[in-house]
Scaffold this motif. Structure first.
Motif, mmCIF file in Angstrom:
data_model
loop_
_atom_site.group_PDB
_atom_site.id
_atom_site.type_symbol
_atom_site.label_atom_id
_atom_site.label_comp_id
_atom_site.label_asym_id
_atom_site.label_seq_id
_atom_site.Cartn_x
_atom_site.Cartn_y
_atom_site.Cartn_z
ATOM 1 N N PHE A 907 65.264 29.301 37.329
ATOM 2 C CA PHE A 907 64.496 30.543 37.320
ATOM 3 C C PHE A 907 63.006 30.249 37.334
ATOM 4 O O PHE A 907 62.550 29.167 36.951
ATOM 5 C CB PHE A 907 64.818 31.391 36.087
ATOM 6 N N PHE A 908 62.255 31.218 37.791
ATOM 7 C CA PHE A 908 60.809 31.242 37.592
ATOM 8 C C PHE A 908 60.453 32.652 37.149
ATOM 9 O O PHE A 908 60.799 33.637 37.808
ATOM 10 C CB PHE A 908 60.032 30.885 38.857
ATOM 11 N N LYS A 909 59.754 32.750 36.036
ATOM 12 C CA LYS A 909 59.422 34.045 35.442
ATOM 13 C C LYS A 909 57.909 34.238 35.407
ATOM 14 O O LYS A 909 57.165 33.352 34.979
ATOM 15 C CB LYS A 909 59.989 34.135 34.023
ATOM 16 N N LEU A 910 57.460 35.405 35.890
ATOM 17 C CA LEU A 910 56.058 35.774 35.749
ATOM 18 C C LEU A 910 55.883 36.367 34.351
ATOM 19 O O LEU A 910 56.230 37.514 34.095
ATOM 20 C CB LEU A 910 55.655 36.788 36.816
ATOM 21 N N ASP A 911 55.350 35.560 33.451
ATOM 22 C CA ASP A 911 55.267 35.956 32.042
ATOM 23 C C ASP A 911 54.203 37.010 31.792
ATOM 24 O O ASP A 911 54.437 37.993 31.108
ATOM 25 C CB ASP A 911 54.946 34.732 31.176
ATOM 26 N N ASN A 912 53.011 36.743 32.307
ATOM 27 C CA ASN A 912 51.875 37.588 31.971
ATOM 28 C C ASN A 912 50.953 37.777 33.157
ATOM 29 O O ASN A 912 50.666 36.820 33.885
ATOM 30 C CB ASN A 912 51.045 36.946 30.842
ATOM 31 N N VAL A 913 50.470 38.996 33.328
ATOM 32 C CA VAL A 913 49.345 39.284 34.225
ATOM 33 C C VAL A 913 48.403 40.183 33.434
ATOM 34 O O VAL A 913 48.810 41.253 32.964
ATOM 35 C CB VAL A 913 49.786 39.983 35.525
ATOM 36 N N THR A 914 47.158 39.737 33.275
ATOM 37 C CA THR A 914 46.190 40.490 32.484
ATOM 38 C C THR A 914 44.918 40.711 33.288
ATOM 39 O O THR A 914 44.349 39.758 33.836
ATOM 40 C CB THR A 914 45.847 39.759 31.169
ATOM 41 N N LEU A 915 44.482 41.950 33.366
ATOM 42 C CA LEU A 915 43.216 42.307 34.012
ATOM 43 C C LEU A 915 42.261 42.793 32.929
ATOM 44 O O LEU A 915 42.552 43.755 32.220
ATOM 45 C CB LEU A 915 43.419 43.388 35.057
ATOM 46 N N THR A 916 41.124 42.104 32.803
ATOM 47 C CA THR A 916 40.150 42.413 31.756
ATOM 48 C C THR A 916 38.818 42.803 32.389
ATOM 49 O O THR A 916 38.379 42.180 33.367
ATOM 50 C CB THR A 916 39.932 41.196 30.846
ATOM 51 N N TYR A 917 38.190 43.810 31.826
ATOM 52 C CA TYR A 917 36.825 44.163 32.213
ATOM 53 C C TYR A 917 35.928 43.974 30.992
ATOM 54 O O TYR A 917 36.106 44.644 29.962
ATOM 55 C CB TYR A 917 36.734 45.607 32.700
ATOM 56 N N ASN A 918 34.986 43.037 31.096
ATOM 57 C CA ASN A 918 34.074 42.747 30.002
ATOM 58 C C ASN A 918 32.879 43.696 30.071
ATOM 59 O O ASN A 918 31.967 43.513 30.883
ATOM 60 C CB ASN A 918 33.612 41.290 30.077
ATOM 61 N N ILE A 919 32.903 44.702 29.243
ATOM 62 C CA ILE A 919 31.843 45.709 29.243
ATOM 63 C C ILE A 919 30.539 45.122 28.739
ATOM 64 O O ILE A 919 29.457 45.447 29.226
ATOM 65 C CB ILE A 919 32.261 46.916 28.371
ATOM 66 N N GLY A 920 30.645 44.221 27.738
ATOM 67 C CA GLY A 920 29.439 43.664 27.120
ATOM 68 C C GLY A 920 28.982 44.523 25.964
ATOM 69 O O GLY A 920 29.774 45.203 25.305
ATOM 70 N N ASN A 921 27.697 44.518 25.699
ATOM 71 C CA ASN A 921 27.147 45.304 24.602
ATOM 72 C C ASN A 921 26.958 46.757 25.027
ATOM 73 O O ASN A 921 26.536 47.041 26.152
ATOM 74 C CB ASN A 921 25.805 44.732 24.140
#
Length: 984
Positions: A907-921
């Motif tokens: 098997f091959f499993k796609l464990d995680n996909v994360t999209l992040t937007y760094n807003i900052g201060n």
């Protein structure tokens, strides 16, 4: 008089105001800008006045402004992933600071056991994963954070239940009876490896799977995890290092203003894959095909749907940290409320931590570090078990439920059959209540004294205390034999305490300009205590009241009481390690540990575990200096011995069990010659970094030989029925190659794309074994009582499948087996020949897209679910698998354990996909704000027909470990999560 007092007060106030004005006049404002090595501004960088708690952080454009006193001469500028700088502000009002990215391939500090070292000085096989690289999504325990991240490491989720245990293997499986899990060490404290959750075995249902012993740790509190793989790295842990060591380092406070970090996430989970069983129309058609007149109850239902739901999970984490150069602290609090995808299942976890690092005296030579971790977990467990018989557990009941039967009657009540007939899964869920509360405290205090720049003495005392309470009941309306019209309840508690006292003396000195010596010697004492009790009863007058509140109601004959206290186990150790570094090119490390354990026979109380390792930093040689292609190249080689003492306390001693009315019986025969299980391992590796450090990695070869295998057999007659622990003749060989490669495919100002791949190629074999046959891998369910599927045999891998060889069906629809089924054959095995991990990250301005996946190849899984839960013979009363329709199998074909139910586990499993937007201060309040979305278990590429090829139902026989068997497990969930992070 009044005028005099008034004048005096006015005079003093005027003096104070003048003094304050003078002081304010002496303060000055320093401004500046912080950028990275590419000139891009760094928002949220810490700016601290050295020697004080005063400071600030940079704004979204990297600018800062801070008021400093007349004596302030230096600012400390720091940011995660950048090398901190001390900047002089003497006679300056503006400074521009350029931070340089840390060279993580060489200068990162790695925890190696009773100390730390630079990556470039490591002589053993050690991999480090930092918090920024952890898997995202719902994680109840830290081992899930590094799944697929480290070569040679297999982390397998035994089931999809919240808080369920995992199978963790470092470089294969070595032991046939004692533990195969690695040793976990948290901030210098080795864990017991057990959890104080009382076990139960409900009549007709079986035993629920274990909980993860790391559930008490909040993943948000972890800074890094170091995986020690070879003997030269793990020998410092002696008798507990044979299966590798995973060192968990928690986050600490940093000098600067008080900082508040907040994180919140919410996720929704659903079943990742449904098994293909017949729906109502298909079932009726199958009845006609097989000429069955009965079995159609005229309704339409879905057993699995009746017990599943969308599970909602909330995570809240708050941490406060700060301090100065002499006193740092960090406190955190976390709440995780995870609903399982199966109704009436879930995990609630409350965690709190407090740690600090303090220095005393003007010389700052005296210090005290402390760490307190507290947690409370509440598990709600569904009736999903490892070893249910004909009745089945909840998942089996749901899969088998005849789709033409209703779930509820027209009046809303449950549709129930007679005692011993199929069990309505929704009714079973309603009838079963099982809650476990476990309280954890792990506390340590570590005073130290630095005699001078070279010598340091450190002591550490810790206590790990767990108390578990479990209340379980099965209502009397459910049609399980022994429960129907009776009801059943259980109350149990367990208490686990581990105490540790460690003393170390370390020495580190640059003897000459070319030679450095780093050494440590120490003594350690650890004590383990485990006890518990249980009370069970059947025959309750009503289920309108919780059975566990009226355990006195059943008759004495229907009540049973039990208790236990394991013999105290003690471990005393002496250890030492020395590292010699010549010219920063030639590094030699030697380690020796002597362990004495009360578990072993009187003739073998102590075991000795040495190791040696060497490293040649080739890039330090003249012929590679200044090479623009090869930035780092090093060769490593090591050899050492480690031990395994993970088996029951008192196994070498004569033990008696006390029964009712004062009766006693021998339960364990003494063996004064019982000795350590020992693993000797050779490792050779190469580390490299190429093309301006854009490509870096390592390749390792290892050969591990485990001997003196710990094992228990039934005592030979005429001895009383009891067990006898021995060291088996034979060797378990694990050898293979690990490859880890990571690089920046694209590295531009606004775009960075990083890709990492790790692969492991494994071979496992039992050699020189001439002992009696050892069977394991129990197969459960209807028609297979006492059957097993695996056997230990010389010349084969551990847990090799030992089965009848299925060859198809004859013209009457009966199964055909090689040699008419009279012979069992050694077939394939469940141990993967290859492990794969892929991790990638794309950074574009403020956007970050990260994905990770892992896989395993070259092994097979036994599908016990298909074998005994969904066979063709169910037709007419229970449901069947859709795949067996039309395969010419007769309804009368008996259920048989055979190779028919072996399936490729690749098997091959796609464990995680994360999209992040760094807003900052955001304004002057929120700092380092970010929002993200995560998908977990998005897809699996496999030909396996079960819920998930990544499964390991515990099917041990008499404690002999099994592997690679699926039996009606809690299904794996697919999750979508949204979260926000910010600081104040």
């Amino acid at each position: 008089m009044m005028k005099t007092r008034l004048f005096r007060h006015l005079f003093l106030c005027t003096c104070f105001m003048l003094l304050q004005g003078l002081l304010m006049a002496q303060n000055r404002t320093v401004t500046g800008k912080v950028t990275d090595d590419k000139g891009s501004p760094i928002p949220g960088a810490s700016v601290q006045i050295k020697g004080t708690k005063t400071g600030t952080t940079t704004d979204p454009d990297g600018n800062f402004k801070v008021s400093v006193g007349p004596s302030a001469n230096t600012l400390i500028i720091s940011f995660i992933g950048q090398t901190a700088q001390e900047v002089s502000i003497a006679n300056k009002t503006h400074v521009d600071v350029k931070l340089v990215a840390e060279n993580t391939t060489l200068t990162d500090v790695v925890v190696v056991g009773y100390g730390t070292t630079r990556k470039k000085d490591i002589t053993g096989a050690i991999s480090q994963v930092k918090a920024a690289d952890f898997n995202r999504g719902i994680t109840s325990a830290p081992d899930q954070l590094i799944q697929g991240k480290v070569s040679g490491l297999m982390v397998l989720n035994n089931s999809g239940a919240p808080g369920a245990s995992t199978t963790v293997r470092i470089r294969g499986v070595s032991s046939v009876r004692s533990g195969n899990q690695p040793l976990y060490v948290i901030d210098g404290v080795p864990l017991d490896g057990r959890v104080s959750r009382p076990a139960i075995n409900v009549s007709g249902l079986g035993q629920t799977p274990d909980a993860n012993p790391l559930n008490f740790i909040n993943s948000s509190d972890i800074a890094s995890m170091d995986v020690l793989k070879d003997a030269s790295a793990t020998a410092i842990y002696g008798s507990r290092g044979a299966n590798g060591v995973i060192i968990i380092t928690t986050k600490k406070g940093t000098p600067g203003p008080t900082r508040l970090d907040v994180g919140y996430s919410v996720g929704a989970s659903n079943i990742m894959k449904q098994l293909d069983v017949l729906d109502a129309d298909e079932y009726r058609a199958a009845l006609k095909t097989y000429n069955l007149s009965g079995g159609d109850y005229g309704s339409s239902s879905n057993g699995m749907k009746s017990i599943l739901r969308t599970g909602i999970t909330h995570n809240i984490n708050v941490a406060m940290s700060g301090g100065n150069e002499t006193s740092r602290y960090r406190a955190s609090f976390g709440v995780q409320d995870q609903e399982g995808i199966v109704k009436k299942s879930g995990l609630k976890k409350y965690t709190a931590t407090l740690n600090g690092q303090n220095k005393f005296l003007d010389s700052k030579k005296l210090g005290i570090d402390y760490n307190i971790m507290a947690a409370q977990t509440t598990e709600q467990l569904a009736p999903i078990t490892n070893d249910a018989g004909f009745t089945g557990s909840l998942i089996s009941m749901a899969l088998q439920w005849n789709p033409t039967m209703p779930i509820r009657n027209t009046d809303g009540s449950f549709y129930l059959l007679g005692e011993g007939s199929p069990v309505n899964p929704a009714a079973m869920s309603e009838a079963y209540d099982d809650k476990v509360n476990i309280s954890y405290v792990l506390a340590s205090i570590s005073p130290y004294y630095k005699f001078n720049d070279n010598w340091e003495y450190r002591a550490l005392y810790s206590i790990n205390h767990q108390v578990g309470k479990r209340e379980t009941q099965v209502a009397s309306f459910i049609n399980i034999p022994g429960v129907m019209k009776q009801g059943q309840a259980y109350y149990g508690n367990a208490e686990l305490t581990t105490q540790l006292l460690t003393n170390t003396l370390s020495f580190n000195k640059q003897i000459t300009s070319a030679f450095n010596l780093n050494a440590v010697v120490g003594h350690e004492y650890q004590k383990f205590d485990y006890s518990g009790m249980g009370l069970g009863a059947t025959g309750f007058p009503t289920y309108a009241v919780k059975y566990t509140d009226i355990l006195q109601a059943p008759t004495q004959a229907n009540t049973n009481i039990s208790s236990f206290r394991n013999p105290s186990s003690e471990l005393q150790s002496f250890f030492g390690r020395a590292t010699f570094n010549l010219y920063d090119k030639y590094i030699l490390t030697g380690t020796l540990r002597a362990d004495g354990s009360s578990k072993f026979g009187s003739n073998n109380k102590y075991g000795y575990f040495p190791s040696f390792a060497a490293k040649w930093n080739i890039t330090g040689e003249d012929f590679l200096k200044g090479n623009k292609t090869i930035n780092n190249l090093a060769l490593r080689v090591g050899y050492g011995a480690t031990g395994n003492q993970e088996f029951p306390a008192g196994a070498a001693q004569e033990q008696y069990g006390l029964g009712a009315s004062g009766s006693a019986a021998l339960t364990n025969v003494a063996n004064p010659n019982l000795k350590w299980e020992s693993s000797k391992q050779f490792n050779a590796g190469v580390d490299f970094s190429l093309v301006d450090n854009r490509i870096y990695g390592s390749v390792d070869y290892f050969y591990k030989n485990t001997s003196n295998l710990l094992f228990s057999f039934p005592a030979i007659q005429p001895a009383p029925a009891s067990t006898y622990w021995i060291n088996l003749p034979g060797n378990v060989i694990n050898n293979g190659v690990e490859v880890s490669l990571k690089g920046d495919i694209v590295r531009k100002k606004n775009l960075i794309w990083t890709l990492g791949v790790n692969g492991t190629f494994l071979h496992n074999e039992l050699k020189n074994y001439d002992g009696p046959p050892v069977l394991t891998g129990a197969i459960s369910g209807q028609g297979v009582s006492g059957a097993t599927s695996q056997r230990l045999a010389n010349g084969y891998p551990l847990n090799t499948f030992y089965l009848r060889k299925f060859e198809g069906f004859d013209d009457k629809g009966q199964a055909v087996y090689a040699d008419n089924g009279n012979t069992l054959y050694y077939l394939t095995n469940p141990n993967p020949k290859m492990l794969l991990g892929i991790n990638t990250e794309v950074v574009f301005k403020k956007w970050v897209l990260a994905a990770s996946g892992h896989g395993a190849f070259g092994h097979e899984v036994y599908n016990n679910t298909a074998n005994t839960v969904l066979p063709i013979g169910n037709l007419g009363s229970r449901n069947i698998a859709r795949s067996i329709l039309g395969n010419k199998e007769a309804l009368s074909n008996p259920i048989t354990v055979s190779s028919r139910y072996l399936e490729k586990g690749n098997f091959f499993k796609l464990d995680n996909v994360t999209l992040t937007y760094n807003i900052g201060n955001v304004g002057r309040v929120l700092k380092n704000a970010a929002v993200y979305a995560t998908g977990q278990n998005l897809f699996v590429i496999t030909k396996y027909s079960g819920f998930d090829p990544e499964v390991n139902t515990d099917k041990n026989v008499n404690g002999v470990t099994s592997f690679g068997i699926e039996y009606g497990p809690y299904p794996t969930a697919r999750t979508v999560m949204l979260g926000i992070l910010f600081s104040l």
